[in-house]
Design an enzyme around this catalytic site. Structure first.
Site, mmCIF file in Angstrom:
data_model
loop_
_atom_site.group_PDB
_atom_site.id
_atom_site.type_symbol
_atom_site.label_atom_id
_atom_site.label_comp_id
_atom_site.label_asym_id
_atom_site.label_seq_id
_atom_site.Cartn_x
_atom_site.Cartn_y
_atom_site.Cartn_z
ATOM 1 N N SER A 153 0.626 -7.127 -3.315
ATOM 2 C CA SER A 153 0.726 -5.491 -3.649
ATOM 3 C C SER A 153 2.167 -6.469 -4.768
ATOM 4 C CB SER A 153 1.367 -4.968 -2.621
ATOM 5 O OG SER A 153 2.516 -3.430 -3.093
ATOM 6 N N TYR A 166 6.200 -1.666 4.840
ATOM 7 C CA TYR A 166 4.878 -2.577 3.703
ATOM 8 C C TYR A 166 4.837 -3.839 2.907
ATOM 9 C CZ TYR A 166 0.777 -1.352 0.520
ATOM 10 O OH TYR A 166 -0.279 -1.955 -0.402
ATOM 11 N N LYS A 170 3.260 -7.460 2.618
ATOM 12 C CA LYS A 170 2.361 -8.014 1.642
ATOM 13 C C LYS A 170 3.233 -9.428 1.573
ATOM 14 C CE LYS A 170 -0.760 -5.015 0.468
ATOM 15 N NZ LYS A 170 -2.036 -5.337 1.497
#
Length: 262
Positions: A153, A166, A170
């Site tokens: 991401s 998150y 990533k």
């Protein structure tokens, strides 16, 4: 604002390629878009997901003549083993692995992040990807080659306010890509894709009720759709990318163009 591409109904597909793939977290969203692209070019595909009913529906839409589903939680090591075993039993090979399964159960500042939640995010987003890579390597790729694509991401290559756990996971996925690319060469190529906001249920909180405003920040005038990532994954698992490994390809509609000075 540029109109969003519409999902096309399944039509004519290429003849079978003789190759097979495993795509995790593929009952919907980006994973489904990847599976759809691989099936369309002729690959047989094993898809995974937590919800058995959703998985069955995805198999039906993609075509049960080329697709099988294995339900389970991505971080469950037993599920990882079973998914690869089922793919091998059904297809006799697993040329390509696309690690897409992920979670983001928390939204807020890092100073208030529950460390148990952070551990869950890493288990699902990073450790599971390593586990699937290990199983696929042992079952087929070590002796026969292939390719792995990790769905990272843009949150992993820039600061990502309120989705820091998150983003950290990533970033780890990007480094996992480098490590595996180095260790699995020359037979297996390993690359990552770093999407910006893609219109999926997973990312709804980032644009719901304000899509036009969110899309206006993108030079290409729209948010991403699963097919954008599916096409990229198809390229990175194709013969046309045979000299590409250890790379993270940013697929962001140009949003990073807006971060320059001046």
């Amino acid at each position: 604002m540029t109109e969003q591409p519409e999902r096309k109904e399944r039509g004519a597909r290429a003849p079978e390629s003789g190759r097979a793939a495993l795509v995790t977290g593929a009952s919907r969203g980006i994973g489904y878009g990847v599976a759809e692209a691989l099936v369309a070019r002729g690959d047989r595909v094993c898809i995974t997901g937590r919800n058995e009913d959703a998985l069955k529906a995805a198999v039906e839409r993609l075509g049960a003549d080329r697709v099988i589903g294995v339900a389970g939680k991505a971080h469950d090591e037993a599920h990882q083993a079973v998914a690869v075993e089922r793919a091998m039993e059904t297809f006799g090979r697993v040329d390509f692995l696309v690690n897409n399964a992920g979670t983001n159960p928390v939204f807020g500042p890092m100073a208030e992040l529950d460390l148990n939640v952070a551990r869950k995010v890493f288990e699902t987003n990073v450790i599971s990807a390593l586990g699937f890579a290990q199983h696929t390597w042992r079952a087929w790729q070590k002796e026969n080659g292939g390719a792995i694509v990790n769905i990272a991401s843009v949150a992993g290559i820039s600061a990502s306010p309120f989705i820091g756990a998150y983003g950290m996971s990533k970033a780890a996925m990007v480094n996992l890509t480098l490590q595996l690319a180095h260790e699995f060469a020359p037979g297996v190529r390993v690359n990552a894709i770093a999407p910006a906001v893609v219109k999926t249920k997973f990312a709804e909180a980032l644009y719901e009720g304000r899509e036009a405003e969110a899309a206006a920040a993108y030079p290409l005038g729209r948010l991403g759709v699963p097919e954008d990532i599916g096409g990229t994954a198809a390229f990175l698992t194709s013969d046309q990318s045979d000299w590409i490994t250890g790379q993270t390809l940013v697929v962001d509609g140009g949003i990073f163009l807006n971060t320059g000075v001046g």
